[in-house]
Enzyme design. Structure first.
Site, PDB file in Angstrom:
ATOM      1  N   HIS A  54      35.598  10.887 -31.306  1.00 43.75           N
ATOM      2  CA  HIS A  54      36.930  11.026 -30.699  1.00 43.75           C
ATOM      3  C   HIS A  54      36.851  10.924 -29.182  1.00 43.75           C
ATOM      4  O   HIS A  54      35.799  11.130 -28.582  1.00 43.75           O
ATOM      5  CB  HIS A  54      37.628  12.332 -31.103  1.00 43.75           C
ATOM      6  CG  HIS A  54      36.935  13.605 -30.725  1.00 43.75           C
ATOM      7  ND1 HIS A  54      35.995  14.225 -31.539  1.00 43.75           N
ATOM      8  CD2 HIS A  54      37.030  14.371 -29.618  1.00 43.75           C
ATOM      9  CE1 HIS A  54      35.568  15.329 -30.945  1.00 43.75           C
ATOM     10  NE2 HIS A  54      36.160  15.450 -29.781  1.00 43.75           N
ATOM     11  N   GLU A 114      30.460  15.021 -25.527  1.00 47.94           N
ATOM     12  CA  GLU A 114      30.287  15.914 -26.678  1.00 47.94           C
ATOM     13  C   GLU A 114      29.502  15.166 -27.744  1.00 47.94           C
ATOM     14  O   GLU A 114      29.732  13.965 -27.953  1.00 47.94           O
ATOM     15  CB  GLU A 114      31.656  16.332 -27.231  1.00 47.94           C
ATOM     16  CG  GLU A 114      31.588  17.224 -28.464  1.00 47.94           C
ATOM     17  CD  GLU A 114      32.959  17.595 -29.005  1.00 47.94           C
ATOM     18  OE1 GLU A 114      33.983  17.083 -28.513  1.00 47.94           O
ATOM     19  OE2 GLU A 114      33.014  18.414 -29.943  1.00 47.94           O
TER      20      GLU A 114
HETATM   21  C1  LIG Z   1      37.880  21.565 -30.373  1.00 46.46           C
HETATM   22  C2  LIG Z   1      36.436  21.884 -30.433  1.00 46.46           C
HETATM   23  C3  LIG Z   1      35.559  20.785 -29.830  1.00 46.46           C
HETATM   24  C4  LIG Z   1      35.616  19.586 -30.773  1.00 46.46           C
HETATM   25  O1  LIG Z   1      35.218  19.829 -31.944  1.00 46.46           O
HETATM   26  O2  LIG Z   1      36.042  18.475 -30.412  1.00 46.46           O
HETATM   27  C5  LIG Z   1      35.976  20.459 -28.431  1.00 46.46           C
HETATM   28  O3  LIG Z   1      36.175  19.345 -28.001  1.00 46.46           O
HETATM   29  S1  LIG Z   1      36.141  21.852 -27.433  1.00 46.46           S
HETATM   30  C6  LIG Z   1      36.614  21.149 -25.822  1.00 46.46           C
HETATM   31  C7  LIG Z   1      36.643  22.209 -24.762  1.00 46.46           C
HETATM   32  N1  LIG Z   1      35.322  22.745 -24.502  1.00 46.46           N
HETATM   33  C8  LIG Z   1      34.531  22.225 -23.535  1.00 46.46           C
HETATM   34  O4  LIG Z   1      34.914  21.341 -22.785  1.00 46.46           O
HETATM   35  C9  LIG Z   1      33.137  22.832 -23.431  1.00 46.46           C
HETATM   36  C10 LIG Z   1      32.302  22.110 -22.396  1.00 46.46           C
HETATM   37  N2  LIG Z   1      32.947  22.177 -21.097  1.00 46.46           N
HETATM   38  C11 LIG Z   1      32.541  23.096 -20.153  1.00 46.46           C
HETATM   39  O5  LIG Z   1      31.640  23.893 -20.346  1.00 46.46           O
HETATM   40  C12 LIG Z   1      33.289  23.044 -18.842  1.00 46.46           C
HETATM   41  O6  LIG Z   1      34.515  22.371 -19.022  1.00 46.46           O
HETATM   42  C13 LIG Z   1      32.487  22.312 -17.701  1.00 46.46           C
HETATM   43  C14 LIG Z   1      32.182  20.882 -18.096  1.00 46.46           C
HETATM   44  C15 LIG Z   1      31.200  23.090 -17.416  1.00 46.46           C
HETATM   45  C16 LIG Z   1      33.357  22.284 -16.470  1.00 46.46           C
HETATM   46  O7  LIG Z   1      33.835  23.581 -16.264  1.00 46.46           O
HETATM   47  P1  LIG Z   1      34.714  23.881 -14.970  1.00 46.46           P
HETATM   48  O8  LIG Z   1      35.230  25.282 -15.062  1.00 46.46           O
HETATM   49  O9  LIG Z   1      35.718  22.795 -14.767  1.00 46.46           O
HETATM   50  O10 LIG Z   1      33.564  23.844 -13.902  1.00 46.46           O
HETATM   51  P2  LIG Z   1      33.576  23.226 -12.495  1.00 46.46           P
HETATM   52  O11 LIG Z   1      34.958  23.268 -11.907  1.00 46.46           O
HETATM   53  O12 LIG Z   1      32.454  23.860 -11.781  1.00 46.46           O
HETATM   54  O13 LIG Z   1      33.211  21.681 -12.787  1.00 46.46           O
HETATM   55  C17 LIG Z   1      31.953  21.207 -12.412  1.00 46.46           C
HETATM   56  C18 LIG Z   1      32.152  19.763 -11.975  1.00 46.46           C
HETATM   57  O14 LIG Z   1      32.421  19.016 -13.187  1.00 46.46           O
HETATM   58  C19 LIG Z   1      33.683  18.381 -13.069  1.00 46.46           C
HETATM   59  N3  LIG Z   1      34.293  18.399 -14.377  1.00 46.46           N
HETATM   60  C20 LIG Z   1      34.789  19.456 -15.042  1.00 46.46           C
HETATM   61  N4  LIG Z   1      35.278  19.081 -16.252  1.00 46.46           N
HETATM   62  C21 LIG Z   1      35.090  17.741 -16.319  1.00 46.46           C
HETATM   63  C22 LIG Z   1      35.396  16.737 -17.301  1.00 46.46           C
HETATM   64  N5  LIG Z   1      36.006  17.079 -18.445  1.00 46.46           N
HETATM   65  N6  LIG Z   1      35.065  15.459 -17.054  1.00 46.46           N
HETATM   66  C23 LIG Z   1      34.458  15.120 -15.874  1.00 46.46           C
HETATM   67  N7  LIG Z   1      34.134  15.999 -14.882  1.00 46.46           N
HETATM   68  C24 LIG Z   1      34.462  17.295 -15.125  1.00 46.46           C
HETATM   69  C25 LIG Z   1      34.463  19.186 -12.050  1.00 46.46           C
HETATM   70  O15 LIG Z   1      35.464  18.383 -11.482  1.00 46.46           O
HETATM   71  C26 LIG Z   1      33.377  19.561 -11.087  1.00 46.46           C
HETATM   72  O16 LIG Z   1      33.098  18.433 -10.287  1.00 46.46           O
HETATM   73  P3  LIG Z   1      32.976  18.623  -8.699  1.00 46.46           P
HETATM   74  O17 LIG Z   1      34.286  19.258  -8.275  1.00 46.46           O
HETATM   75  O18 LIG Z   1      32.775  17.217  -8.184  1.00 46.46           O
HETATM   76  O19 LIG Z   1      31.783  19.538  -8.519  1.00 46.46           O
HETATM   77 CO   LIG Z   2      36.057  17.336 -28.713  1.00 40.68          CO
END
Ligand SMILES: CC[C@@H](C(=O)O)C(=O)SCCNC(=O)CCNC(=O)[C@H](O)C(C)(C)COP(=O)(O)OP(=O)(O)OC[C@H]1O[C@@H](n2cnc3c(N)ncnc32)[C@H](O)[C@@H]1OP(=O)(O)O
Ligand SMILES: [Co+2]
Length: 141
Positions: free
Chosen positions: A14, A137
């Protein structure tokens, strides 16, 4: 980062879009885009509520935050109208994929223990900074 062994990734399971209002996004995909959308699934262990848009060759996961500390809250603060959130690839063996990726220098999010995803299968996430700004993922099928 070490070259990943050929053939580790399978189909795209997905593409996920984070949205501020899941009901409105569902109505848009159903009524404007004419797509078939599954009923909402609340997944507190993931901090999201999701629906799946069923497509001939893959799915689109629409997700909104659920509860305090949702992992997508900060994402939506940065992009209040929503946006592409992650891509989910299928793998045959998530633990061996994880170990290969970690050995190659990739960061697996959380403690590296797979969680049960929306399809009842084990899932893991890889840090977006390691893969060209894209949250990946992996889902074992
Ligand atoms: C429904 C269940 C399952 C499925 O079966 O499909 C799912 O899909 S669950 C979906 C939701 N769960 C998750 O996303 C878990 C993994 N994600 C995380 O742990 C966090 O989202 C993260 C990736 C660690 C980011 O957390 P955040 O609080 O946003 O941390 P930061 O603000 O420090 O972000 C760090 C850095 O990464 C950039 N970022 C954040 N999210 C994304 C993204 N989705 N794609 C690309 N980049 C992302 C964020 O902008 C920061 O960048 P900089 O500002 O340049 O440092
Ligand atoms: Co997902």
């Amino acid at each position: 980062m070490q070259e990943k062994e050929a053939g580790m990734l399978g189909r795209v399971n997905h593409i996920a879009i984070a949205v501020p209002n899941l009901a409105a996004a569902t109505a848009s995909y159903r009524d404007v885009l004419g797509a078939r959308v599954s009923p909402p699934q609340a997944l507190p262990e993931h901090g999201v509520t999701v629906v799946f848009v069923e497509l001939p060759n893959t799915k689109v996961e629409l997700l909104e935050p659920l509860g305090e500390g949702s992992p997508i809250a900060a994402f939506l603060e940065k992009s209040p109208s929503g946006g592409m959130h992650h891509i989910c690839y299928e793998v045959d063996d998530i633990l061996s994929a994880r170990d290969r990726l970690v050995a190659g220098g990739a960061r697996v999010l959380g403690d590296g223990t797979p969680k049960t995803g929306a399809h009842g299968k084990p899932v893991l996430f890889l840090h977006p900074k390691d893969f060209f700004g894209t949250l990946i993922e992996l889902e074992e099928v």
